[in-house]
Structure formats: structure tokens, C-alpha cells
Write an enzyme that holds these catalytic residues in place. Sequence first.
Site, short mmCIF file in Angstrom:
data_model
loop_
_atom_site.label_atom_id
_atom_site.label_comp_id
_atom_site.label_asym_id
_atom_site.label_seq_id
_atom_site.Cartn_x
_atom_site.Cartn_y
_atom_site.Cartn_z
N HIS A 1 42.04 17.76 -8.98
CA HIS A 1 41.23 17.72 -10.21
C HIS A 1 40.87 16.27 -10.50
O HIS A 1 41.67 15.37 -10.28
CB HIS A 1 42.01 18.30 -11.40
CG HIS A 1 41.12 18.72 -12.51
ND1 HIS A 1 40.65 17.81 -13.45
CD2 HIS A 1 40.54 19.90 -12.81
CE1 HIS A 1 39.86 18.45 -14.29
NE2 HIS A 1 39.78 19.72 -13.93
N HIS B 1 33.37 23.22 -7.95
CA HIS B 1 33.50 23.39 -9.42
C HIS B 1 33.91 24.83 -9.70
O HIS B 1 34.95 25.28 -9.21
CB HIS B 1 32.17 22.98 -10.07
CG HIS B 1 32.17 22.84 -11.55
ND1 HIS B 1 33.29 22.83 -12.35
CD2 HIS B 1 31.13 22.70 -12.42
CE1 HIS B 1 32.95 22.68 -13.61
NE2 HIS B 1 31.64 22.60 -13.69
N ASP C 1 41.58 27.13 -11.00
CA ASP C 1 40.99 28.13 -10.10
C ASP C 1 41.99 28.70 -9.11
O ASP C 1 41.69 29.70 -8.44
CB ASP C 1 39.82 27.50 -9.33
CG ASP C 1 38.66 27.22 -10.26
OD1 ASP C 1 38.22 26.07 -10.33
OD2 ASP C 1 38.24 28.16 -10.97
C1 SDX Z 1 37.00 22.91 -11.81
O1 SDX Z 1 36.00 18.62 -14.12
C2 SDX Z 1 36.54 19.71 -14.61
O2 SDX Z 1 37.12 19.72 -15.67
C3 SDX Z 1 36.36 20.97 -13.75
C4 SDX Z 1 37.10 22.21 -14.22
C5 SDX Z 1 36.55 22.74 -15.53
O3 SDX Z 1 37.30 23.41 -16.25
O4 SDX Z 1 35.32 22.54 -15.78
O5 SDX Z 1 38.47 21.93 -14.37
C6 SDX Z 1 36.95 23.37 -13.22
O6 SDX Z 1 35.97 22.62 -11.25
C7 SDX Z 1 38.34 22.77 -11.15
C8 SDX Z 1 38.23 22.19 -9.70
C9 SDX Z 1 37.90 23.34 -8.75
N1 SDX Z 1 37.60 22.81 -7.40
C10 SDX Z 1 38.43 22.99 -6.39
O7 SDX Z 1 39.53 23.51 -6.46
C11 SDX Z 1 37.88 22.49 -5.05
C12 SDX Z 1 38.94 21.69 -4.32
N2 SDX Z 1 39.18 20.45 -5.05
C13 SDX Z 1 38.46 19.26 -4.63
O8 SDX Z 1 37.19 19.47 -4.14
C14 SDX Z 1 38.64 18.10 -5.60
O9 SDX Z 1 39.97 18.01 -5.88
C15 SDX Z 1 37.85 18.07 -6.89
C16 SDX Z 1 36.40 18.27 -6.67
C17 SDX Z 1 38.36 19.10 -7.83
C18 SDX Z 1 38.07 16.69 -7.52
O10 SDX Z 1 37.51 15.79 -6.65
P1 SDX Z 1 37.62 14.19 -6.91
O11 SDX Z 1 38.26 13.88 -8.21
O12 SDX Z 1 36.27 13.62 -6.66
O13 SDX Z 1 38.63 13.74 -5.81
P2 SDX Z 1 38.20 13.28 -4.38
O14 SDX Z 1 37.30 14.32 -3.77
O15 SDX Z 1 37.74 11.88 -4.46
O16 SDX Z 1 39.60 13.36 -3.60
C19 SDX Z 1 40.49 12.28 -3.58
C20 SDX Z 1 41.26 12.47 -2.27
C21 SDX Z 1 40.33 12.57 -1.04
O17 SDX Z 1 41.14 12.18 0.06
P3 SDX Z 1 40.88 10.68 0.70
O18 SDX Z 1 39.40 10.57 0.96
O19 SDX Z 1 41.39 9.73 -0.37
O20 SDX Z 1 41.71 10.68 1.95
O21 SDX Z 1 41.95 13.74 -2.31
C22 SDX Z 1 41.43 14.58 -1.29
C23 SDX Z 1 40.07 14.04 -0.91
O22 SDX Z 1 39.75 14.41 0.43
N3 SDX Z 1 41.32 15.91 -1.90
C24 SDX Z 1 41.71 17.02 -1.30
C25 SDX Z 1 41.47 18.03 -2.25
N4 SDX Z 1 40.94 17.51 -3.35
C26 SDX Z 1 40.84 16.18 -3.12
N5 SDX Z 1 42.24 17.25 -0.07
C27 SDX Z 1 42.53 18.53 0.20
N6 SDX Z 1 42.31 19.57 -0.65
C28 SDX Z 1 41.80 19.35 -1.87
N7 SDX Z 1 41.62 20.35 -2.69
#
Ligand code: SDX
Length: 428
Positions: free
Chosen positions: A307, A268, A363
Amino acid sequence: MEVNTLTVTDNRTDQTYTLPIVDGTVRSMDMRQIRTSDDDFGLMMYDPAFMNTASCRSNITYIDGERGILEYRGYPIEELAERCTFLEVAYLLLFGELPNESQLKSWVYEITHHTMLHETTRQFMEGFRYDAHPMAMLVSTVAALSAVYPEAKHVHDAENRLQQIKRLIGKMPTVAAMSYRHSVGFPYVYPDNDLSYPENFMNMLWKMVEPKYAANPVLARALDILFILHADHEQNCSTSVMRSVGSALADPYLSVAAAAAALSGPLHGGANEEVLRMLDEIGTKENIPAYIQRVKNGHGKLMGFGHRVYKNFDPRAKIIKRTAEEVFRVTGHNPKLEIALELERIALQDEYFIKRKLYPNVDFYSGIIYQAVGFKPELFTVLFAIPRTVGWLAQWQEMLTDSEQKISRPRQVYTGQRSRRFVPMEER
Ligand code: SDX
């Protein structure tokens, strides 16, 4: 048959039910009538991590994940970032309308005159080890403010709420700056009421022995824009925590502390700090393909990418990228930008990321700007928490005044054992 309805047949009983559809949703409680017998509890919706569950009605922030739209109280984020100050946007988020000249003037005066902390709070912060993480200090100190303002527990008193809201918005930069000064062993700098919100924050962070701190106006404006972009984001993880803790009628200091604790997580708000660590680990453009391959092999994530809602682009990332150019004209180039741009270019062409709709989020670039302005990575999430305090408070207040809301308490699907015979110690 009413058009806005859903008709479902329970094949266990051959019973058909017609459920109203309102605002694109079906009420979860309407599923409880679907039962197999009179003593059946009825159907629940199962939605781990609330991937497809609306927890509330809100008119604060609108996001369209497919089109990359973000609006605060209906105003596009691009306009607000371009034409407002952060405190102007804070007023909009909290009161629903942009302030006129006199409203803004008195709002800024009020916030400015709530920037001081009680001396006992300064002493409280001095108890932390010199290397305490600023987010740990911020979460703890904001919670400790609950002890300074015990009247804050009267959460149904609108005037009292507003007083605490002003205090929290005014004091977050002070707590943040003190956590930084503590970590570098510098004496605390007290607020200077002559300065604007971002300039005063910079003053409390960086004033040394000069009689009056003078912030670089370009950097102060960039900080204000970043605060605007981070102010609210509908029902994200930390805001959901704010609403949940607040629904138990906990005071706003304890609720904001809980929300900030959620924000500190690397998935997050903690992601911006992790992005810088990732760019440091990659080191050079030449190392990018190998790093991306490791991520695709399941070893870690591309921090700052992806996201839950945005599936094409995060509109905030676009604005931050533009702001970065203005900052670098003053601070000089941050070589990490080249690595970030190349990482984005390669990732956006890669099937793994395209298929999963992974794009740079808020981010990804914010940390590069923060570092160029002079912030250490440990402070990045604190820089997220300062403006997001406004969003948390606006959402908290909306929850408290929403007649549909009550204490938040989800159900569960129990998968454990039942009615076990107790095993005395000698038999274990
Ligand atoms: C913020 O919700 C909000 O609005 C948050 C925010 C706000 O203003 O409050 O926008 C701020 O928190 C932005 C996000 C910051 N986090 C990151 O940058 C961390 C990296 N991102 C991931 O952890 C992820 O993308 C999330 C947590 C942001 C979203 O996760 P989801 O929606 O639960 O997606 P998921 O984990 O189910 O991923 C779906 C697929 C998976 O692959 P498979 O299992 O289908 O093979 O996408 C992959 C994930 O492994 N994946 C990534 C990835 N993000 C998702 N693979 C590599 N790198 C990534 N960053």
C-alpha cells in the site's frame, strides 16, 4: 527568525530564501521565487505519481500509514464498522456528523426512493454483449446517467448537487446488479423499497421466482460492513481522478464514471479480482513457496499486498478477516482462505516483503468473502465502486466548496526536442 520556516540557499545565485511551513508542508508556489534571472520561470517541485505532494486540504478521512489508523470525520473505522450501517456512514462522510434518528430515517427514505433507473437506461444496458465486464458496464452506464439528468451540470448549486448525490448513491447498486443480471442472462429485478440498502442490492442480484426476496441477515450485515470499509480513503488514485475531473466542473455522473474507471485498474480497486485469480493460480498451499519465489524474482506482484500509505497493516484488512469468519459460519468454509492465510503467514516472514513493508491490504481478504457470499470475481471491483461512490462524492463536494481549489492542471519537465525545422513529405 519565525520557527515554522524553511531556509534554503540557491547555490546557483548564493541567494537565501525563507519559506513558511504550514501543516507540515511548503507551498510549491513559494518555490517559484527561486530563480537565476528575471526571465527564469522559477523552481517547480518534481513528484512523479505524487508520492510526496498534498493536493488539497481535507477534513473527511484521516489515515496514519505507520500506525494503521483510518478515521472517517475523526471516528475510528473499527467503531463505525461495528456500530453503524453503511448509509449512516455515508451521511457522516457527506455531512460531517453522525445523523440523529430523524436525520437517518429521512436519509434512508431519500436514498431508497432513488434506486430506480429510467427505462431508457435499462435499454442502454441491454446493448452490451452478454459477456461484457460489469465494471465496463458500470462506468459506461453511470456516464450515461449524465444524459438522463442534464441539470446535474449546475455543480455550484448545493441543492442540485445533493439531489444528484442521492441519485448516485441510490442507483449504484441498481446499475451494479443489472450489470450482473445481464452477464448471466437473467431478467432484471427492480428495487424493493421494503428492504435495507444491502438487502435490496442482494434482492436485485439474486431474486429468482420467489414472491419476496429474503436476504440472509448475516450476509447482508457483512456486505454493509464491507461497504463501510470501502467508503473513502482520502486521496487515492480514483478519488484524485474524481477531484481532477470535477475541478473542470464536469457533472458528478461523468466525474464518478471517470473515478470508477481509475478504480478498475488492477493496481487499485481491480486488485480484489486479481487476488482470487492469484489464489486460483496457486491452487494449493504446497505451491505457495514457488509462487512467492517467482514474485521475488520480479515476475508479477503479490496481489492484495502492499500500500502506498499503510506500511504496517491496513486496518480494514483486520476487520475484513474477522468478518470472513462470520460469513463462513453461514456459507461454509472457502478453501481459498487457507491458501490466503498461509500465503500471508509465509510472506510476512520473508525479508523481501518485510524490507518493502508489504502487508495485506483491503483487497487481500475482501475477494474471499465476496466469493463465499456468492459473487463472481468480475463483480468484485463493482462491489468496491458502490460504497466508494460516497467517498468520491464527499471529496468532490469538498473540492467544489474549497476556495483554494481551481481547475487541476499539473506542470511538466519537458525533455523533448525544441524548434525543429519542418520536414516536407518528399524529404522524410
Ligand atoms: C487499493 O491508495 C489507496 O488508498 C488505495 C486503496 C483505497 O482504499 O483506495 O487502499 C485501495 O488500491 C489497495 C491496493 C490494491 N493493489 C494491490 O494489491 C496490487 C498489488 N500492490 C502493488 O501494486 C503496490 O503495493 C501498490 C500499487 C498498492 C502500491 O504501490 P507503491 O506504493 O507505488 O509501491 P511500489 O510499487 O513503488 O513498490 C515498492 C517496492 C517495489 O519493489 P522495488 O522496486 O523497490 O524492488 O515494493 C514492491 C515493488 O516491486 N511491491 C511489491 C508489491 N507491492 C509493491 N512486490 C510484490 N508484490 C506486491 N504486491
